[in-house]
Motif scaffolding. Structure first.
Motif, PDB file in Angstrom:
ATOM      1  N   ARG A  38      33.631  39.707  36.724  1.00 42.40           N
ATOM      2  CA  ARG A  38      34.737  40.182  37.564  1.00 42.40           C
ATOM      3  C   ARG A  38      35.320  38.985  38.309  1.00 42.40           C
ATOM      4  N   LEU A  39      36.643  38.978  38.462  1.00 42.48           N
ATOM      5  CA  LEU A  39      37.301  37.884  39.181  1.00 42.48           C
ATOM      6  C   LEU A  39      38.409  38.405  40.093  1.00 42.48           C
ATOM      7  N   TYR A  40      38.694  37.636  41.152  1.00 46.72           N
ATOM      8  CA  TYR A  40      39.894  37.829  41.949  1.00 46.72           C
ATOM      9  C   TYR A  40      40.397  36.463  42.374  1.00 46.72           C
ATOM     10  N   LEU A  97      45.418  27.802  44.106  1.00 44.93           N
ATOM     11  CA  LEU A  97      44.632  28.980  43.740  1.00 44.93           C
ATOM     12  C   LEU A  97      43.156  28.751  44.048  1.00 44.93           C
ATOM     13  N   VAL A  98      42.506  29.799  44.521  1.00 46.34           N
ATOM     14  CA  VAL A  98      41.051  29.800  44.665  1.00 46.34           C
ATOM     15  C   VAL A  98      40.574  31.069  43.962  1.00 46.34           C
ATOM     16  N   VAL A  99      39.822  30.897  42.884  1.00 48.13           N
ATOM     17  CA  VAL A  99      39.344  32.027  42.097  1.00 48.13           C
ATOM     18  C   VAL A  99      37.858  32.228  42.408  1.00 48.13           C
ATOM     19  N   ARG A 100      37.523  33.458  42.726  1.00 47.94           N
ATOM     20  CA  ARG A 100      36.132  33.813  43.004  1.00 47.94           C
ATOM     21  C   ARG A 100      35.743  34.954  42.094  1.00 47.94           C
ATOM     22  N   GLY A 101      34.443  35.068  41.844  1.00 50.08           N
ATOM     23  CA  GLY A 101      33.998  36.102  40.934  1.00 50.08           C
ATOM     24  C   GLY A 101      32.613  36.599  41.231  1.00 50.08           C
ATOM     25  N   LEU A 110      32.067  31.039  43.873  1.00 51.48           N
ATOM     26  CA  LEU A 110      33.311  30.368  43.524  1.00 51.48           C
ATOM     27  C   LEU A 110      33.403  30.194  42.011  1.00 51.48           C
ATOM     28  N   ALA A 111      34.562  30.558  41.459  1.00 47.14           N
ATOM     29  CA  ALA A 111      34.793  30.355  40.028  1.00 47.14           C
ATOM     30  C   ALA A 111      35.632  29.103  39.779  1.00 47.14           C
TER      31      ALA A 111
END
Length: 141
Positions: A38-40, A97-101, A110-111
């Protein structure tokens, strides 16, 4: 008294300084790497606030959590819309962008980080922003 107050207040015909920049787009999604399921994404427009300012729209936001599809892609289709004006072209805006999952066990981490400069030429542009993330010390020699 009312007439004087109305004269001092800028009316709807007051023009914003030029040049102006309109940004309309969307953050489509991401292709996660293992172990993420899952990511946001948190995003923000970064610019020199002494030379640029927002007329309308958002300069930061966050997508919702998206599960990885059977094709291996997290879809967000998150809109980005902003109207900016500037005194100088220095400090041209860029999108950070900072993508976390989360993994299959629900552990969040952190992704990746990503950044790209908003195109300076008009028209439609499709961008793939490659993200990176720091790694800790290795357990292997």
């Amino acid at each position: 008294e009312r007439r004087r107050a109305a004269a001092r207040r800028p009316g709807p015909t007051t023009e914003a300084p030029r040049p102006q920049l309109y940004i309309f787009g969307e953050i489509d999604g991401a292709a996660p790497s293992w172990p993420f399921v899952r990511l946001y994404c948190s995003w923000r427009l970064v610019f020199d606030s002494s030379k640029w300012w927002v007329i309308q729209g958002d300069t930061e936001g966050e997508t919702y959590y998206s599960d990885v599809s059977s094709q291996g892609f997290c879809t967000w289709n998150h809109p980005v819309a902003a109207h900016l004006a500037c005194r100088s072209l220095q400090g041209w805006p860029r999108l950070e962008l900072v993508v976390r999952g989360a993994d299959a066990h629900g552990r969040r981490q952190l992704a990746g980080y990503g950044s790209w400069t908003v195109p300076a030429s008009p028209g439609c542009t499709e961008v793939r922003c490659r993200c990176w993330r720091p790694t800790g010390p290795s357990w292997l020699p």
